[in-house]
Design a protein around this motif. Structure first.
Motif: not given
Length: 208
Positions: A179-187
């Motif tokens: 039920g949750k989105q698969v996310t990623a983040e990078k700075t």
């Protein structure tokens, strides 16, 4: 008889800069430009008014996206954008050449207009399964998708954060796991105006 002698005032000019968004055409307020003499600026009497390389004015665009210099002596000038707005690309080596040329005895101020468009950073992505190296993955408890993000029109030395959401290709909707989105983040802080980075999406694909 009374004799009055006076010298003709040298003709002058101004540079008008019009700053807009390259996509919408909207005026952009707050962009700073520096105007530099491209050559020795000399009036007809032989007086050097500005040496080549001298900064003769710095202007900032108003709410209408317009900036106008003070009156300048006629000659060749270079215009550089020295500060841009957040979210726009600032080309470090871009120079606009403008020449103020005498028009006629009735024109006290010669005006040259310069139109400048600001461009946004652009990105493109290619996602592949870490194990297979293709866009086809193997269902298992820990699956990692590597998304290669290629970017252009970014400002070197400026910190950026890229956030991604893994998408289902066919429906074109976010992939949901429990039920949750698969996310990623990078700075990251780019060293050049174009390049690429990788985002890693790790999730349980065994039940998909």
């Amino acid at each position: 008889p009374l004799t009055v002698q006076y010298a003709d005032a040298p003709a002058m000019g101004q540079i008008e800069i019009v700053k807009t968004d390259s996509e919408t055409g909207d005026p952009l307020e707050g962009a700073e430009f520096t105007v530099t003499a491209a050559e020795d600026i000399t009036t007809p009497d032989g007086t050097v008014r500005a040496a080549a390389g001298d900064v003769v004015d710095t202007v900032v665009t108003d709410e209408d996206g317009i900036a106008v210099t003070d009156s300048l002596y006629l000659g060749k000038y270079e215009v550089r954008e020295t500060k841009t707005l957040s979210g726009y690309y600032l080309p470090a080596d871009k120079v606009w050449e403008v020449e103020l040329v005498y028009k006629d005895q009735n024109t006290e101020i010669v005006t040259e207009s310069l139109e400048v468009e600001n461009v946004h950073p652009e990105i493109g992505t290619t996602a592949k399964d870490q194990d297979t190296g293709t866009n086809q993955g193997i269902a298992k408890e820990q699956t990692t998708i590597i998304d290669t993000v290629e970017y252009t029109n970014v400002n070197p030395g400026t910190e950026y954060t890229i956030k991604g959401v893994l998408m289902n290709k066919e429906p074109g909707e976010p992939l949901l796991v429990d039920g949750k989105q698969v996310t990623a983040e990078k700075t990251f802080t780019p060293e050049a105006s174009e390049g690429s980075i990788e985002l890693a999406f790790t999730f349980d694909s065994s039940a998909l």
